[in-house]
Design an enzyme around this catalytic site. Structure first.
Site, PDB file in Angstrom:
ATOM      1  N   ASN A 110       0.962  -1.295   0.042  1.00  0.00           N
ATOM      2  CA  ASN A 110      -0.062   0.084   0.116  1.00  0.00           C
ATOM      3  C   ASN A 110       0.691   1.549   0.049  1.00  0.00           C
ATOM      4  O   ASN A 110       0.632   2.361  -0.960  1.00  0.00           O
ATOM      5  CB  ASN A 110      -0.923  -0.079   1.165  1.00  0.00           C
ATOM      6  CG  ASN A 110      -2.052  -0.933   1.248  1.00  0.00           C
ATOM      7  OD1 ASN A 110      -2.079  -1.826   0.079  1.00  0.00           O
ATOM      8  ND2 ASN A 110      -2.694  -1.456   2.240  1.00  0.00           N
ATOM      9  N   THR A 155     -16.796  38.363 -30.468  1.00  0.00           N
ATOM     10  CA  THR A 155     -17.724  37.933 -29.082  1.00  0.00           C
ATOM     11  C   THR A 155     -19.017  37.225 -29.725  1.00  0.00           C
ATOM     12  O   THR A 155     -19.553  37.897 -30.678  1.00  0.00           O
ATOM     13  CB  THR A 155     -17.874  39.020 -28.231  1.00  0.00           C
ATOM     14  OG1 THR A 155     -18.851  39.957 -28.960  1.00  0.00           O
ATOM     15  CG2 THR A 155     -16.707  39.900 -27.780  1.00  0.00           C
ATOM     16  N   HIS A 156     -19.355  36.400 -28.873  1.00  0.00           N
ATOM     17  CA  HIS A 156     -20.658  35.691 -29.687  1.00  0.00           C
ATOM     18  C   HIS A 156     -20.454  35.130 -31.016  1.00  0.00           C
ATOM     19  O   HIS A 156     -21.449  34.835 -31.647  1.00  0.00           O
ATOM     20  CB  HIS A 156     -21.803  36.307 -29.380  1.00  0.00           C
ATOM     21  CG  HIS A 156     -22.014  37.063 -28.313  1.00  0.00           C
ATOM     22  ND1 HIS A 156     -22.595  36.406 -27.063  1.00  0.00           N
ATOM     23  CD2 HIS A 156     -21.712  38.305 -27.772  1.00  0.00           C
ATOM     24  CE1 HIS A 156     -22.549  37.408 -26.138  1.00  0.00           C
ATOM     25  NE2 HIS A 156     -22.079  38.412 -26.395  1.00  0.00           N
ATOM     26  N   SER A 275      -9.339  14.199 -47.617  1.00  0.00           N
ATOM     27  CA  SER A 275     -10.500  13.234 -47.874  1.00  0.00           C
ATOM     28  C   SER A 275     -10.332  11.944 -48.550  1.00  0.00           C
ATOM     29  O   SER A 275      -9.488  12.193 -49.545  1.00  0.00           O
ATOM     30  CB  SER A 275     -11.737  14.179 -48.223  1.00  0.00           C
ATOM     31  OG  SER A 275     -12.770  13.236 -48.738  1.00  0.00           O
ATOM     32  N   LYS A 281      -9.713  18.307 -50.799  1.00  0.00           N
ATOM     33  CA  LYS A 281      -9.855  18.818 -49.731  1.00  0.00           C
ATOM     34  C   LYS A 281      -8.562  18.807 -48.669  1.00  0.00           C
ATOM     35  O   LYS A 281      -7.716  18.083 -48.597  1.00  0.00           O
ATOM     36  CB  LYS A 281     -10.814  17.929 -48.442  1.00  0.00           C
ATOM     37  CG  LYS A 281     -12.399  17.913 -49.320  1.00  0.00           C
ATOM     38  CD  LYS A 281     -13.235  18.725 -48.437  1.00  0.00           C
ATOM     39  CE  LYS A 281     -13.484  18.358 -47.006  1.00  0.00           C
ATOM     40  NZ  LYS A 281     -14.070  19.184 -46.297  1.00  0.00           N
ATOM     41  N   GLU A 288      -8.918  19.017 -34.764  1.00  0.00           N
ATOM     42  CA  GLU A 288     -10.121  18.379 -34.175  1.00  0.00           C
ATOM     43  C   GLU A 288      -9.891  17.547 -33.275  1.00  0.00           C
ATOM     44  O   GLU A 288     -10.595  17.309 -32.106  1.00  0.00           O
ATOM     45  CB  GLU A 288     -10.995  17.786 -35.325  1.00  0.00           C
ATOM     46  CG  GLU A 288     -11.494  18.852 -36.355  1.00  0.00           C
ATOM     47  CD  GLU A 288     -11.803  18.462 -37.670  1.00  0.00           C
ATOM     48  OE1 GLU A 288     -12.194  19.234 -38.810  1.00  0.00           O
ATOM     49  OE2 GLU A 288     -11.550  17.169 -37.994  1.00  0.00           O
ATOM     50  N   TYR A 315      -6.822   1.602   3.034  1.00  0.00           N
ATOM     51  CA  TYR A 315      -6.504   0.995   1.669  1.00  0.00           C
ATOM     52  C   TYR A 315      -7.687   0.149   1.189  1.00  0.00           C
ATOM     53  O   TYR A 315      -8.262  -0.429   1.770  1.00  0.00           O
ATOM     54  CB  TYR A 315      -5.188   0.296   1.561  1.00  0.00           C
ATOM     55  CG  TYR A 315      -5.049  -0.118   0.008  1.00  0.00           C
ATOM     56  CD1 TYR A 315      -4.422   0.711  -0.948  1.00  0.00           C
ATOM     57  CD2 TYR A 315      -5.825  -1.366  -0.574  1.00  0.00           C
ATOM     58  CE1 TYR A 315      -4.040   0.420  -2.049  1.00  0.00           C
ATOM     59  CE2 TYR A 315      -5.404  -1.948  -1.773  1.00  0.00           C
ATOM     60  CZ  TYR A 315      -4.722  -1.097  -2.568  1.00  0.00           C
ATOM     61  OH  TYR A 315      -4.768  -1.370  -3.990  1.00  0.00           O
ATOM     62  N   GLN A 320      -6.527   0.855  -7.279  1.00  0.00           N
ATOM     63  CA  GLN A 320      -5.795   0.177  -8.257  1.00  0.00           C
ATOM     64  C   GLN A 320      -6.278   0.747  -9.547  1.00  0.00           C
ATOM     65  O   GLN A 320      -5.677   0.728 -10.577  1.00  0.00           O
ATOM     66  CB  GLN A 320      -5.826  -1.090  -8.285  1.00  0.00           C
ATOM     67  CG  GLN A 320      -4.886  -1.882  -9.288  1.00  0.00           C
ATOM     68  CD  GLN A 320      -4.942  -3.422  -9.077  1.00  0.00           C
ATOM     69  OE1 GLN A 320      -4.173  -3.928  -7.885  1.00  0.00           O
ATOM     70  NE2 GLN A 320      -5.587  -4.331  -9.788  1.00  0.00           N
TER      71      GLN A 320
HETATM   72  N1  ARG Z   1      -1.671  -3.102  -7.053  1.00  0.00           N
HETATM   73  C1  ARG Z   1      -2.322  -2.390  -5.951  1.00  0.00           C
HETATM   74  C2  ARG Z   1      -2.639  -0.802  -6.312  1.00  0.00           C
HETATM   75  O1  ARG Z   1      -2.336  -0.459  -7.245  1.00  0.00           O
HETATM   76  C3  ARG Z   1      -1.368  -2.445  -4.751  1.00  0.00           C
HETATM   77  C4  ARG Z   1      -1.649  -3.720  -4.068  1.00  0.00           C
HETATM   78  C5  ARG Z   1      -2.232  -3.577  -2.715  1.00  0.00           C
HETATM   79  N2  ARG Z   1      -3.075  -4.721  -2.472  1.00  0.00           N
HETATM   80  C6  ARG Z   1      -3.488  -4.761  -1.520  1.00  0.00           C
HETATM   81  N3  ARG Z   1      -4.108  -6.001  -1.378  1.00  0.00           N
HETATM   82  N4  ARG Z   1      -3.236  -4.118  -0.262  1.00  0.00           N
HETATM   83  O2  ARG Z   1      -3.206  -0.244  -5.607  1.00  0.00           O
END
Ligand code: ARG
Length: 484
Positions: A110, A155-156, A275, A281, A288, A315, A320
């Protein structure tokens, strides 16, 4: 271990080795982007653990050597794993045996992943800022050539007042300068280290968080370990700054598309397309696509906001799926910035067509009203007089007739004829609007020299940050080599 048993992933082991959701759980492919960041994070962590007496030096040397091998083999050679962190650890253990498992002492994936994202993002943000600087240089350089090139201002989307191509270009330079500022500002908060937070609750080991932060080139440490491992606010503010830049780019692109439509500007063939059916063209497709990139950035931002909203501490695996929103946005916006810079730098402005257009639709009406007001008439009366004249024409005769009707006397009673004639001339009209930031050539010259200075200052800011990152990487490498 067999295929069904998690391919040897040291984290998932036998019990969580397989199952239909294995691919769904994996972030291996998007983690390629943080492969190098993870190696750096591993190295810094191992060095710190050794300095703190947590891992003996010879064992650290073995782990660091194994990391070198993993690096040389590359991300594609990694064993299967739930993510790059597990896969690298697995590869290290495969190479040197169970002692490799000491690498994961006093940390968690983490804090590890949060560190890796920040580590890599710093480089990416500096790259986008560099692209934004190149765009600003293209705008400033082109503006330098067109301080006297008249063009209609709108403008506009209705012709409003004559201005110059340089003034229009500078309007975008100012916006991109602020976009740059926002990105550099976000950089300061990306550049803080979460490593050592472990899963979220810190660690009983006597780690040195400042040391790992220093080894990885971070400016400081994110203190609270629960905050450090779970926050992704730095992704939000970076992507928000990118979305703002993309919005600026989309406006520039839209204007250029309109100007190309009117024949004011011709894009270089390199930035145009044709085109498949209409051979005559020449289409502004690249612009774009630049315009459309605002959609990518906006989806990245809303993807992040929606993913992060309401996540409980600490966490959660949702995180992820948050990260790739940032990578996709940064790549899309960076590419669009490069293209916009190239299109602006190589475009060809048709001064004749622009001058003619600048005179259309009584575009000098406001300037005439200003001239009458400068002669002493209340502005509202001057406005009324010119509005009256504009119903029948846009020349002195029409104005004089309107004066008879509105004021009951000839215009000359209030303002000399040559003053009015001069206000009717688009070039004179532009030259007269020399207020700070206005379109008069000398006012734009001032804007341009300030813009050049700002570009140089931002370049120096990038160089300073790049040097700091390179310096930290070299120092970490030297530290690692000392274990050989
Ligand atoms: N790959 C995970 C992420 O990108 C990190 C892993 C943490 N996994 C976990 N089971 N605590 O956040």
């Amino acid at each position: 271990m067999s295929e069904e048993s998690g391919d040897g992933d040291v984290v998932r082991r036998e019990r969580f080795g397989g199952g239909p959701a294995r691919g769904f759980l994996s972030s291996m492919s998007s983690d390629e982007r943080i492969f190098e960041a993870d190696l750096a994070t591993d190295r810094a962590h191992v060095v710190m653990l050794t300095e703190q007496g947590i891992v003996p030096e010879d064992e650290a040397g073995g782990i660091l050597a194994a990391l070198d091998e993993v690096e040389a083999a590359g991300h594609d050679a990694l064993p299967n794993g739930e993510d790059v962190h597990a896969a690298i650890e697995t590869a290290v253990i495969d190479a040197i045996g169970p002692v490799g498992g000491k690498m994961h002492t006093a940390r968690s994936r983490n804090d590890e992943v949060a560190t890796c994202i920040r580590y890599r993002l710093r480089e990416d943000v500096l790259d986008v800022v560099e692209a934004a600087l190149a765009f600003r240089e293209a705008l400033v350089e082109t503006a330098g050539e067109h301080t006297e090139t008249l063009m209609p201002g709108y403008t506009h989307l209705q012709p409003a007042q004559p201005t110059t191509v340089a003034h229009w270009l500078c309007s975008y330079e100012g916006a991109v300068a602020r976009d740059t500022e926002r990105l550099l500002d976000a950089y300061g908060r990306i550049n803080r280290c979460p490593l050592g937070a472990a899963a979220f609750a810190g660690t009983p080991f006597d780690i040195d968080r400042e040391r790992t932060a220093e080894l990885l080139g971070f400016e400081s440490v994110i203190e609270n370990s629960m905050d450090a491992s779970s926050t992704r606010d730095f992704l939000l503010e970076t992507v928000s700054a990118l979305a703002t830049l993309a919005t600026t780019l989309s406006g520039t692109a839209e204007d250029l598309i309109l100007f190309a439509n009117k024949g004011y500007v011709e894009l270089s063939d390199d930035y145009a397309s044709t085109s498949s059916i209409m051979p005559q063209k020449k289409n502004p497709d690249t612009l774009e696509l630049v315009r459309a990139t605002a959609g990518d950035a906006s989806s990245g931002l809303s993807g992040l906001l929606t993913t992060l909203k309401g996540l409980p501490r600490a966490y959660n695996r949702d995180l992820q799926r948050a990260t790739p929103h940032a990578w996709k946005t940064i790549d899309a916006v960076r590419e669009a910035t490069d293209v916009a810079a190239g299109a602006v730098a190589t475009a060809d402005w048709d001064e004749g067509a622009l001058k003619e257009a600048a005179d259309e639709g009584f575009s000098t009406a406001t300037g005439v009203a200003d001239a009458l007001a400068m002669g002493g008439l209340p502005f509202r009366t001057a406005h009324e007089l010119v509005a009256h004249a504009s119903e029948s024409g846009s020349d002195y005769t029409a104005l004089d007739a309107a004066s008879e009707e509105v004021l009951g006397e000839p215009l000359e009673e209030h303002v000399p004829r040559e003053v009015v004639e001069s206000a009717l001339d688009p070039a004179e009209s532009v030259a007269s609007r020399d207020s700070w930031g206005g379109p008069a050539p000398e006012a734009v010259e001032e804007t341009l020299s300030a813009a050049r200075e700002a570009v140089d200052a931002d370049k120096a800011a990038i160089e300073g940050r790049t040097e700091a990152l390179d310096g930290a990487a070299t120092a970490l490498d030297e530290e690692v080599r000392s274990y050989e």
